[in-house]
Design a protein around this motif. Structure first.
Motif, PDB file in Angstrom:
ATOM      1  N   VAL A 118       0.847  -1.185   0.000  1.00 51.80           N
ATOM      2  CA  VAL A 118       0.000   0.000   0.000  1.00 51.80           C
ATOM      3  C   VAL A 118       0.886   1.240   0.000  1.00 51.80           C
ATOM      4  N   GLN A 119       0.280   2.397  -0.354  1.00 48.00           N
ATOM      5  CA  GLN A 119       1.014   3.644  -0.491  1.00 48.00           C
ATOM      6  C   GLN A 119       1.179   4.327   0.875  1.00 48.00           C
ATOM      7  N   LEU A 120       2.159   3.864   1.626  1.00 51.26           N
ATOM      8  CA  LEU A 120       2.378   4.350   2.988  1.00 51.26           C
ATOM      9  C   LEU A 120       3.857   4.327   3.306  1.00 51.26           C
ATOM     10  N   MET A 121       4.338   5.404   3.914  1.00 50.25           N
ATOM     11  CA  MET A 121       5.714   5.432   4.429  1.00 50.25           C
ATOM     12  C   MET A 121       5.731   6.097   5.794  1.00 50.25           C
ATOM     13  N   VAL A 122       6.710   5.717   6.597  1.00 49.27           N
ATOM     14  CA  VAL A 122       6.938   6.347   7.895  1.00 49.27           C
ATOM     15  C   VAL A 122       8.419   6.669   8.005  1.00 49.27           C
ATOM     16  N   PHE A 123       8.747   7.739   8.725  1.00 48.39           N
ATOM     17  CA  PHE A 123      10.161   7.991   9.011  1.00 48.39           C
ATOM     18  C   PHE A 123      10.329   8.947  10.180  1.00 48.39           C
ATOM     19  N   ASN A 124      11.492   8.896  10.747  1.00 50.74           N
ATOM     20  CA  ASN A 124      11.919   9.774  11.828  1.00 50.74           C
ATOM     21  C   ASN A 124      13.390  10.077  11.582  1.00 50.74           C
ATOM     22  N   PRO A 125      13.733  11.282  11.101  1.00 43.88           N
ATOM     23  CA  PRO A 125      15.117  11.588  10.759  1.00 43.88           C
ATOM     24  C   PRO A 125      16.092  11.449  11.923  1.00 43.88           C
ATOM     25  N   VAL A 126      15.609  11.554  13.155  1.00 42.03           N
ATOM     26  CA  VAL A 126      16.480  11.380  14.311  1.00 42.03           C
ATOM     27  C   VAL A 126      16.781   9.902  14.545  1.00 42.03           C
ATOM     28  N   GLY A 127      15.832   9.041  14.232  1.00 42.21           N
ATOM     29  CA  GLY A 127      16.043   7.610  14.366  1.00 42.21           C
ATOM     30  C   GLY A 127      16.034   7.097  15.777  1.00 42.21           C
ATOM     31  N   GLU A 128      15.484   7.855  16.708  1.00 42.53           N
ATOM     32  CA  GLU A 128      15.439   7.453  18.106  1.00 42.53           C
ATOM     33  C   GLU A 128      13.989   7.410  18.579  1.00 42.53           C
ATOM     34  N   ARG A 129      13.577   6.279  19.119  1.00 48.55           N
ATOM     35  CA  ARG A 129      12.223   6.197  19.669  1.00 48.55           C
ATOM     36  C   ARG A 129      12.079   7.191  20.818  1.00 48.55           C
ATOM     37  N   GLY A 130      11.033   7.992  20.771  1.00 46.25           N
ATOM     38  CA  GLY A 130      10.812   8.983  21.816  1.00 46.25           C
ATOM     39  C   GLY A 130      11.514  10.304  21.563  1.00 46.25           C
ATOM     40  N   GLU A 131      12.293  10.401  20.484  1.00 45.38           N
ATOM     41  CA  GLU A 131      12.963  11.655  20.129  1.00 45.38           C
ATOM     42  C   GLU A 131      12.624  12.017  18.687  1.00 45.38           C
ATOM     43  N   GLY A 132      12.797  13.297  18.346  1.00 45.04           N
ATOM     44  CA  GLY A 132      12.487  13.730  16.992  1.00 45.04           C
ATOM     45  C   GLY A 132      10.993  13.683  16.711  1.00 45.04           C
ATOM     46  N   GLU A 133      10.642  13.599  15.443  1.00 47.34           N
ATOM     47  CA  GLU A 133       9.243  13.579  15.024  1.00 47.34           C
ATOM     48  C   GLU A 133       8.979  12.355  14.160  1.00 47.34           C
ATOM     49  N   GLU A 134       7.895  11.664  14.427  1.00 40.48           N
ATOM     50  CA  GLU A 134       7.502  10.507  13.642  1.00 40.48           C
ATOM     51  C   GLU A 134       6.568  10.983  12.527  1.00 40.48           C
ATOM     52  N   ILE A 135       6.992  10.795  11.290  1.00 44.20           N
ATOM     53  CA  ILE A 135       6.312  11.342  10.129  1.00 44.20           C
ATOM     54  C   ILE A 135       5.603  10.221   9.370  1.00 44.20           C
ATOM     55  N   VAL A 136       4.341  10.437   9.048  1.00 46.17           N
ATOM     56  CA  VAL A 136       3.532   9.461   8.319  1.00 46.17           C
ATOM     57  C   VAL A 136       3.018  10.125   7.051  1.00 46.17           C
ATOM     58  N   LEU A 137       3.300   9.527   5.891  1.00 50.42           N
ATOM     59  CA  LEU A 137       2.822  10.046   4.613  1.00 50.42           C
ATOM     60  C   LEU A 137       2.041   8.952   3.902  1.00 50.42           C
ATOM     61  N   ILE A 138       0.826   9.284   3.508  1.00 54.65           N
ATOM     62  CA  ILE A 138      -0.063   8.327   2.850  1.00 54.65           C
ATOM     63  C   ILE A 138      -0.430   8.842   1.465  1.00 54.65           C
ATOM     64  N   ASN A 139      -0.354   7.971   0.464  1.00 51.21           N
ATOM     65  CA  ASN A 139      -0.624   8.321  -0.937  1.00 51.21           C
ATOM     66  C   ASN A 139       0.176   9.550  -1.382  1.00 51.21           C
ATOM     67  N   PRO A 140       1.473   9.600  -1.090  1.00 49.06           N
ATOM     68  CA  PRO A 140       2.254  10.797  -1.428  1.00 49.06           C
ATOM     69  C   PRO A 140       2.460  10.956  -2.927  1.00 49.06           C
ATOM     70  N   ARG A 141       2.545  12.205  -3.368  1.00 48.47           N
ATOM     71  CA  ARG A 141       2.846  12.542  -4.748  1.00 48.47           C
ATOM     72  C   ARG A 141       3.825  13.716  -4.768  1.00 48.47           C
ATOM     73  N   VAL A 142       4.676  13.766  -5.779  1.00 50.08           N
ATOM     74  CA  VAL A 142       5.646  14.842  -5.913  1.00 50.08           C
ATOM     75  C   VAL A 142       5.099  15.886  -6.878  1.00 50.08           C
ATOM     76  N   SER A 143       5.056  17.150  -6.454  1.00 49.01           N
ATOM     77  CA  SER A 143       4.580  18.223  -7.328  1.00 49.01           C
ATOM     78  C   SER A 143       5.732  19.065  -7.857  1.00 49.01           C
ATOM     79  N   LYS A 144       6.804  19.197  -7.091  1.00 45.53           N
ATOM     80  CA  LYS A 144       7.987  19.953  -7.520  1.00 45.53           C
ATOM     81  C   LYS A 144       9.238  19.324  -6.919  1.00 45.53           C
ATOM     82  N   TYR A 145      10.358  19.534  -7.610  1.00 47.98           N
ATOM     83  CA  TYR A 145      11.621  19.119  -7.012  1.00 47.98           C
ATOM     84  C   TYR A 145      12.750  20.017  -7.513  1.00 47.98           C
TER      85      TYR A 145
END
Length: 258
Positions: A118-145
Motif C-alpha cells: 500500500v502507499q504508505l511510508m513512515v520515518f523519523n530523521p532522528v532515528g530514536e524512539r521517543g525523540e524527533g518527530e515521527e512522520i507518516v505520509l499516505i498516498n504521497p505525490r511529488v509536485s515539484k523538485y
C-alpha cells in the motif's frame, strides 16, 4: 540537528514507549536537516502519477511482529495500492512499522518493505524512539523538485549491509494525506527530503541501486548477487531478478518509473 515543525499535520506523535538508543542509521549523514513549508529554487516535476487501485481491508492483514522484506523478494516490485480507509487497521500498521524500523536501526520505512503493498511510508530523521518527530505520509505525490542534486551515501533496510552513493534532488514539494486522511502539501529539504525520495521510490517499485551510476553499481554488484543467492537458498526458487540483467535498465532522473 534542528527539530521538525511539531504543529504540521504530517507529524504523528507516539506516546508510551521508552527511548531506545540506536547506534547506526539507514542513511549516513552528519549535517543538520530542515523542513520548510514554502517552496524555493524548485522546478515543476515531470512525474505524473499513474492511477493506483484502492486497497481493501485484506491488503492490511499482516502478522506481528513485522519483518523486513529483503531484495530480491518480489514484494518490493509489486504495485502498491492507494489507501482510502483511515481506520484502526491503518493505525496498527503504522505503529508496527515504526516499531520494526526502530528495532532494525532505520530512519525510514515503506509499507512494501514489510510485505504490505500500500502507499504508505513512515520515518523519523532522528532515528530514536521517543525523540524527533515521527512522520507518516499516505498516498504521497511529488509536485515539484529542485534542479540541484547532491550525492549521499544511502543504505536500505531491504539491502542489509549495503551502502553506496546516490544523487537526488536537494528538495521536494509533496502532496499527501496524514494518518486521519487529511490532505496537505509540504516542502522538504535536507535529510527529510532524502529519506522521502528513497521511500517514495519504494512505493513506485524502484530500488535505490537503480539510481546509482554504473561505477557505483559495479562496486556493490557482488553484494547484490549474494542477496540473490540468499533468496534462492531460503526459498528454493530462482531469484525473480538478477542484477546482471538489470544493469542496462535506467530509471528517470526525476520521479516515477519506466
Amino acid at each position: 540537528m534542528a527539530s521538525l515543525l511539531p504543529t504540521h499535520p504530517l507529524l504523528l506523535h507516539h506516546r508510551g514507549s521508552a527511548p531506545t538508543a540506536i547506534p547506526t542509521r539507514c542513511f549516513r549523514h552528519s549535517t543538520s536537516f530542515h523542513l520548510a513549508l514554502s517552496s524555493t529554487n524548485r522546478t515543476k516535476a515531470s512525474f505524473s502519477a499513474a492511477q493506483h487501485e484502492l486497497a481493501s481491508p485484506g491488503d492490511f492483514e499482516f502478522d506481528a511482529p513485522l519483518k523486513i522484506v529483503e531484495y530480491p523478494n518480489p514484494k518490493l516490485r509489486t504495485k502498491n495500492k492507494r489507501i482510502a480507509t483511515f481506520d484502526d487497521n491503518l493505525n496498527k500498521l503504522v505503529h508496527e512499522m515504526f516499531d520494526v524500523m526502530y528495532k532494525t536501526d532505520g530512519i525510514g520505512l515503506s509499507a512494501p518493505q514489510v510485505g504490505v503493498n500500500v502507499q504508505l511510508m513512515v520515518f523519523n530523521p532522528v532515528g530514536e524512539r521517543g525523540e524527533g518527530e515521527e512522520i507518516v505520509l499516505i498516498n504521497p505525490r511529488v509536485s515539484k523538485y529542485s534542479m540541484n542534486r547532491t550525492l549521499f551515501n544511502e543504505g536500505c533496510l531491504s539491502f542489509p549491509g549495503i551502502h553506496a552513493d546516490v544523487k537526488r534532488p536537494e528538495s521536494v514539494k509533496i502532496d499527501a494525506r496524514d494518518i486521519n486522511g487529511k490532505r496537505f502539501s509540504v516542502s522538504l529539504s535536507g535529510l527529510p527530503a532524502r529519506i522521502f525520495q528513497h521511500e517514495f521510490d519504494h512505493l513506485q517499485g524502484i530500488l535505490f541501486f537503480e539510481r546509482m551510476t554504473d561505477e557505483v553499481l559495479d562496486s556493490i554488484g557482488g553484494q547484490l548477487q549474494a542477496l540473490e543467492m540468499k533468496y534462492e537458498g531460503l526459498t528454493g526458487f530462482p531469484s525473480p531478478e538478477k542484477i546482471e540483467s538489470r544493469r542496462r535498465r535506467k530509471v528517470p532522473s526525476g520521479f516515477g518509473k519506466l
